[in-house]
Scaffold this active site. Structure first.
Site, PDB file in Angstrom:
ATOM      1  N   HIS A 141       0.987  -1.016  -0.184  1.00 19.17           N
ATOM      2  CA  HIS A 141      -0.098  -0.075   0.021  1.00 19.17           C
ATOM      3  C   HIS A 141       0.917   1.298  -0.266  1.00 19.17           C
ATOM      4  O   HIS A 141       0.613   2.157   0.811  1.00 19.17           O
ATOM      5  CB  HIS A 141      -1.045  -0.114   1.165  1.00 19.17           C
ATOM      6  CG  HIS A 141      -2.115  -1.181   1.220  1.00 19.17           C
ATOM      7  ND1 HIS A 141      -3.275  -0.945   0.785  1.00 19.17           N
ATOM      8  CD2 HIS A 141      -1.694  -2.407   1.628  1.00 19.17           C
ATOM      9  CE1 HIS A 141      -3.885  -2.080   0.974  1.00 19.17           C
ATOM     10  NE2 HIS A 141      -3.151  -3.074   1.354  1.00 19.17           N
TER      11      HIS A 141
ATOM     12  N   ASN B  63     -10.440  -2.622   2.752  1.00 13.14           N
ATOM     13  CA  ASN B  63     -10.005  -2.683   1.184  1.00 13.14           C
ATOM     14  C   ASN B  63     -11.363  -2.286   0.370  1.00 13.14           C
ATOM     15  O   ASN B  63     -12.586  -2.364   1.096  1.00 13.14           O
ATOM     16  CB  ASN B  63      -9.620  -4.022   0.786  1.00 13.14           C
ATOM     17  CG  ASN B  63      -7.916  -4.113   1.186  1.00 13.14           C
ATOM     18  OD1 ASN B  63      -7.201  -3.173   1.273  1.00 13.14           O
ATOM     19  ND2 ASN B  63      -7.574  -5.359   1.124  1.00 13.14           N
TER      20      ASN B  63
ATOM     21  N   HIS C  42      -3.499   1.078  12.538  1.00 10.85           N
ATOM     22  CA  HIS C  42      -3.293  -0.076  13.102  1.00 10.85           C
ATOM     23  C   HIS C  42      -4.715  -0.805  13.571  1.00 10.85           C
ATOM     24  O   HIS C  42      -5.519  -0.230  13.946  1.00 10.85           O
ATOM     25  CB  HIS C  42      -2.601   0.262  14.388  1.00 10.85           C
ATOM     26  CG  HIS C  42      -2.521  -0.863  15.578  1.00 10.85           C
ATOM     27  ND1 HIS C  42      -2.190  -1.912  15.033  1.00 10.85           N
ATOM     28  CD2 HIS C  42      -2.430  -0.892  16.687  1.00 10.85           C
ATOM     29  CE1 HIS C  42      -2.365  -2.982  16.239  1.00 10.85           C
ATOM     30  NE2 HIS C  42      -2.215  -2.082  17.397  1.00 10.85           N
TER      31      HIS C  42
END
Ligand code: HDD
Length: 713
Positions: free
Chosen positions: A108, A180, A372
């Protein structure tokens, strides 16, 4: 020990605090224990703060604040040198420059971000106590969209999964939803993440191809490791080629555990639903954009926000009972290669996200943001999904290298808006000036500060989930071995044009694979998904279509998986208006204004940069305009004068070939005819007035393209 009296705090004589701590009235922070958030405001305010901190005063200075009178000439012995080692300004300037780059994200790496606000509807209050989901609560957010495989400088429009990561700066601390644009993943266990990424990244010997899945190592892995087939099929669909970040769905992928105020739990999957619908590019457009505008998605997002066409999504949840089996309708909720069709578990809308502010500095914000999966708030917890569990380790770990140490949460874009009072100390890039002498627990020397919170203070609850009596083993449930039934569900849910695109995508990708055994093995997997799919790809490759090795059931299709399921507002679409040297500025301005009123961005395209009618600014010349930038093209009266210009004809032909709306008024129609396009054709209109063009265009855009017109690519 400080002598300063602290209202509400226990005295130094208080006994050490017991574990677990009883709820006590929340004491204010000690005046001398100001955490980093008190020295520098966070999030939304961080950017104003950075400007103040980083750029004060009007004079160029050294990093030590000493004003400079010269920065273009180094200090030399005489006019012709040599340069003197004592030139501290030269050395500081070059040294800092030498170290400007940090490691890019291991995946990414290529991304674009924006600030915004999330407003909760309150619909989730019965299933989660998360404060940011309480009715009417507004929470600042930062969202970063990304591709997965490419390097930081790679093209935006490659065929790939897209990241959709959201940091909610909630009053209870940061919550990160790191998702995603596809609801399933390549692997069921995070221990295989390095394998799938090594296979997808460029070959280690030549470091090619960049940001592509069309190569041997990727298909070698996917064809051997059939649990990746479902996600790979999504990548081969038009979901792998988003028209815009604004037109993508987002998915949390994993099943989360929600906990409500009464402590009751349920399982849930998160979904983002874009207001503008889910739209794709054509493969040919994607490839062209890789050359003409590799920054297409980044530009699109920033431009839309700048022009006030703020991208919007609704957050939705699918909620399932938290049963010991953790399945729903026979689907294992801990298997991240499986989705739950919306038709059997509706997505309930719980809030709205609007992105309305571009970052001021790409590096400071979009590059340095650190997500995170373990940034959770009370009311939202993880499950035992083995992919999720590995992520809980990886996201902090990776920042240590990428952001150079353990203090990355002090970087302004990462700072929570909730007060921070941790006992983490020192380390590289420590920005806080911590006070007190007792960063340990329990302590009496700092008056027991900071104290443990209980339920009334909103402490995070590690939900007491029952762990079945079992043995340690490297194993997974038998249901995880079903790798094809949901791929087949996806395939059967596609419309004919979407199926055609998928076959063409496999045809392209596998034709780029050199090793015949890999192509054949992948065809075998396609045979296990669907015979028509396999046959179509086999024809493209010139290979025989194998028979399936598994029995194919026919699941009920899920229309929600198709991208062509509905029509959407035309807001934020980009329309090119081609004008000639003598086009009437009044008419053009009228069309422009009408389109702008519908939320559409019109861009004037002229043979040269000379203002139209001496007054309207031109945004693109024939040399800089290319069809792939526009969702539709309008040819104004007056464009007939340049109808035979080869660049204009190419523009018109490409717009037509890609199924985009094509409208003309007056002699603008001549360019359509010269381009060899016969009218009438769906989505083409050449006999109306300027007013009719402006009125009809928004409707044509709601369907995205004239699908009937589309040739297979
Ligand atoms: Fe990951 C970044 C999404 C599985 C390890 N991941 C990263 C980003 C997104 C995702 C959107 C970019 C965040 C940003 O913009 O900074 N990742 C996912 C999804 C997954 C997933 C939806 C599966 C459902 N990831 C996954 C696994 C692992 C990682 C199984 C490792 C065990 N991901 C990382 C990472 C990255 C990352 C290496 C690179 C940069 C970063 O974390 O901050 O730690």
């Amino acid at each position: 020990m400080s002598d300063i009296p602290i209202p509400g705090a226990p005295s130094s004589q208080s006994p050490p605090v017991e574990e677990p701590t009883e709820p006590v009235p929340t004491p204010g922070p000690k005046p001398d224990q100001s955490g980093p958030q008190m020295r520098t405001p966070t999030g939304v305010r961080a950017h104003e703060d950075q400007e103040v901190n980083a750029q004060q005063g009007e004079w160029l200075t050294t990093s030590g604040g000493v004003r400079l009178r010269e920065t273009d000439k180094s200090l030399k012995a005489g006019e012709r040198g040599p340069t003197l080692l004592q030139d501290h300004h030269l050395r500081e300037k070059i040294t800092h420059f030498d170290h400007e780059r940090i490691p890019e994200r291991v995946v990414h790496a290529r991304g674009a971000g924006a600030h915004g606000t999330f407003t909760a509807y309150g619909a989730a209050e019965s299933v989660t106590s998360a404060g940011f989901l309480a009715e009417g609560r507004e929470t600042p957010v930062f969202v970063r969209f990304s591709t997965v495989l490419g390097s930081r400088g790679s093209a935006d429009t490659v065929r790939d999964t897209r990241g959709f990561a959201t940091k909610f700066y909630t009053e209870e601390g940061n919550f990160d939803l790191v998702g995603n644009n596809m609801p399933v993943f390549f692997i069921q266990d995070g221990i295989k993440f390095p394998d799938v990424i090594h296979a997808g990244k460029p070959h280690p010997d030549r470091e090619i191809p960049q940001a592509q899945s069309a190569h041997d190592t990727f298909w070698d892995f996917v064809s051997l490791h059939t649990e990746a087939q479902h996600h790979a099929l999504w990548n081969m669909s038009d979901r792998g080629l988003p028209r815009s970040y604004r037109m993508m769905e987002g998915f949390g992928v994993h099943t989360f555990r929600l906990v409500n105020a009464a402590g009751e739990t349920s399982l849930a999957k998160f979904h983002w639903k874009p207001k503008l619908g889910v739209h794709g590019l054509l493969w040919e457009e994607s490839q062209m954009l890789g050359g003409f505008d590799p920054d297409f998605h980044r530009r699109d997002l920033a431009d839309a926000i700048e022009t006030g066409a703020y991208p919007e999504w609704e957050l939705g949840i699918q909620v399932f009972p938290d049963t010991p089996e953790q399945t729903y309708a026979g689907i294992d909720l801990l298997d991240p290669t499986k989705l739950v069709p919306e038709e059997i578990a509706p997505v309930q809308k719980v809030g709205r996200l609007v992105l309305d502010r571009n970052p001021s500095n790409y590096f400071a914000e979009t590059e340095q943001i650190a997500f995170h999966v373990g940034n959770l708030v009370p009311g939202i917890d993880v499950t035992d999904d083995a992919l999720m569990q590995a992520r809980l380790f990886s996201y902090v770990d990776t920042q240590l290298t990428r952001l150079g140490g353990p203090n990355f949460n002090q970087i302004p874009v990462n700072r929570p808006h909730a007060p921070v009072n941790d006992m983490l100390r020192d380390g590289f890039h420590q920005d806080a000036v911590h006070r007190g002498v007792a960063p340990y627990h329990p302590n009496s020397l700092d008056a027991g500060c900071p104290f443990m919170a209980g339920d009334p203070q909103g402490a995070f609850v590690d939900n007491p989930v029952k762990v079945p009596e079992t043995v340690k083993q490297r194993a997974q449930p038998a249901s995880f071995d079903d790798h094809f039934s949901q791929a087949r569900l996806f395939w059967l849910s596609m419309t004919p044009v979407e199926k055609q695109h998928i076959i063409a995508a496999y045809g392209f990708e596998l034709a780029k694979v050199y090793e015949p055994a890999i192509r054949e093995r992948q065809l075998q997997s396609l045979a296990n998904i669907d015979a028509d799919l396999c046959e179509g790809v086999a024809i493209a490759l010139g290979l025989p279509a194998p028979s399936p090795t598994v029995e194919l059931a026919d699941p009920e299709p899920s229309p929600a998986l198709s991208m062509l399921d509905g029509s959407y507002p035309p807001d934020g679409r980009v329309v090119g208006i081609v004008v000639g040297p003598d086009s009437a500025s009044g008419q053009i301005d009228g069309v422009r204004e009408a389109l702008s009123d519908s939320g559409i961005t019109p861009l004037l395209i002229a043979p040269t940069g000379a203002p139209v009618g001496g007054e309207l600014a031109v945004q693109r010349t024939f040399a800089t305009a290319r069809s792939v930038e526009y969702d539709a093209l309008v040819l104004a009266d007056g464009a007939g004068a340049v109808a035979s210009d080869p660049q204009l004809l190419l523009l018109v032909q490409e717009v037509f070939r890609h199924g985009k709306a094509l409208l003309a008024w007056g002699d603008g129609a001549e360019a359509v005819m010269t381009a060899g396009i016969s009218v009438p054709a769906p989505g083409v209109k050449t006999d109306g007035s300027a007013g009719e063009v402006a009125a009809e265009l928004p409707d044509l855009l709601t369907a995205h393209r004239s699908w009937e017109r589309l040739a297979p690519f």
